[in-house]
Design a protein around this motif. Structure first.
Motif, PDB file in Angstrom:
ATOM      1  N   GLY A 282       0.814  -1.195   0.000  1.00  0.00           N
ATOM      2  CA  GLY A 282       0.000   0.000   0.000  1.00  0.00           C
ATOM      3  C   GLY A 282       0.859   1.260   0.000  1.00  0.00           C
TER       4      GLY A 282
ATOM      5  N   ARG B  52      -4.074   0.437  -1.923  1.00  0.00           N
ATOM      6  CA  ARG B  52      -4.057  -0.220  -0.620  1.00  0.00           C
ATOM      7  C   ARG B  52      -3.293  -1.545  -0.703  1.00  0.00           C
ATOM      8  N   SER B  53      -2.906  -2.032   0.438  1.00  0.00           N
ATOM      9  CA  SER B  53      -2.318  -3.367   0.515  1.00  0.00           C
ATOM     10  C   SER B  53      -3.446  -4.388   0.546  1.00  0.00           C
TER      11      SER B  53
END
Length: 286
Positions: free
Chosen positions: A228, A236-237
């Motif tokens: 992210g 985002r992760s």
């Protein structure tokens, strides 16, 4: 996240307000109904000589179109940097434009490019390809994925590449993007039928977020979890479907993850929506 909205408003064609308004209200017309946008891709930067040619007869001009000389078809010549500018075909100037006739291609160091090429510099040469965005996108998809990938993964890659270059358009004085992994890989005219089909199927489609083009970063594989970026909500992760070792920065779309999801019958909209959270799709209007 840097914003280039103000700069694009002044220089982009078509006007960016019209472009963004079209995106906000939804899909705009048929796949053929969209604007002709040019990308400025850096294709060489060197203190040495550069080999130049054209597939058709070409003109060597200044940036205003004033003709300096002719370049015969399929004849290679060398551009050499000097203190006064670039020496090419008996000319010396700080900026030279190679403009082929018809649908001709320009060769730079044995690689062919659509559009035109600008050579500039003193004691060095910066070569910039002015190319239609769809020709550019097809080349990037070929270089970054290639025809062995599934059609929906190729479509996702095409939209990511198109969005990325538009985000970075006009972000530098002389060119928009590098032609290597500092931006995204661009190798000129080298398109397989599968890649051309994916590019055509998504022609003009881009991702936007908050009224801006998406900085659609991507890498080969993420090692099972994407990375992210703080302050960029759509980067985002997220868990990745493939456990291939991380190759690249791991931000945004995992190319091998996109391929794995395409093989599970995900379409390009689902793939992009997973890796770029909260973005919207729009089409560049005419």
């Amino acid at each position: 996240m840097p914003t280039f909205f103000g700069k694009l408003l002044r220089v982009a064609s078509p006007p960016i307000w019209k472009l963004l308004l079209g995106m906000m209200v939804g899909w705009m017309g048929s796949p053929q109904a969209w604007a002709d946008v040019l990308v400025r891709a850096e294709i060489a930067s060197t203190t040495g000589s550069v080999r130049i040619g054209s597939s058709t007869a070409a003109e060597i001009t200044d940036t205003t179109g004033k003709k300096y000389s002719d370049l015969p078809a399929m004849k290679a010549i060398w551009a050499t940097p000097q203190r006064q500018g670039i020496v090419l075909n008996g000319l010396v100037a700080p900026v030279l434009r190679i403009k082929p006739t018809g649908d001709g291609l320009v060769a730079v160091n044995n690689r062919w490019y659509a559009g035109e090429v600008i050579l500039m510099g003193r004691n060095q040469i910066l070569a910039v390809n002015y190319v239609n965005i769809e020709d550019y996108v097809a080349s990037v998809v070929e270089a970054e994925m290639g025809s062995s990938f599934s059609p929906e993964a190729l479509k996702a890659q095409a939209i990511a590449a198109r969005s990325y270059v538009l985000y970075h358009r006009n972000s530098r004085p002389w060119f928009d993007v590098h032609s290597d992994t500092r931006s995204q890989v661009y190798r000129g005219v080298n398109h397989s039928p599968a890649v051309l089909a994916a590019t055509e199927a998504t022609k003009g489609i881009v991702m936007v977020y908050g009224g801006e083009f998406v900085n659609a970063m991507y890498s080969s594989s993420s090692g099972g979890q994407t990375v992210g970026v703080q302050g960029i909500p759509y980067l985002r992760s997220v868990p990745d479907i493939t456990n291939r070792p991380k190759f690249g920065h791991g931000i945004g779309m995992s190319q091998w993850g996109a391929e794995a999801r395409a093989r599970q019958d995900w379409n390009y909209r689902q793939i992009l929506g997973y890796y770029y959270r909260g973005v919207s799709l729009g089409r560049l209007p005419e």
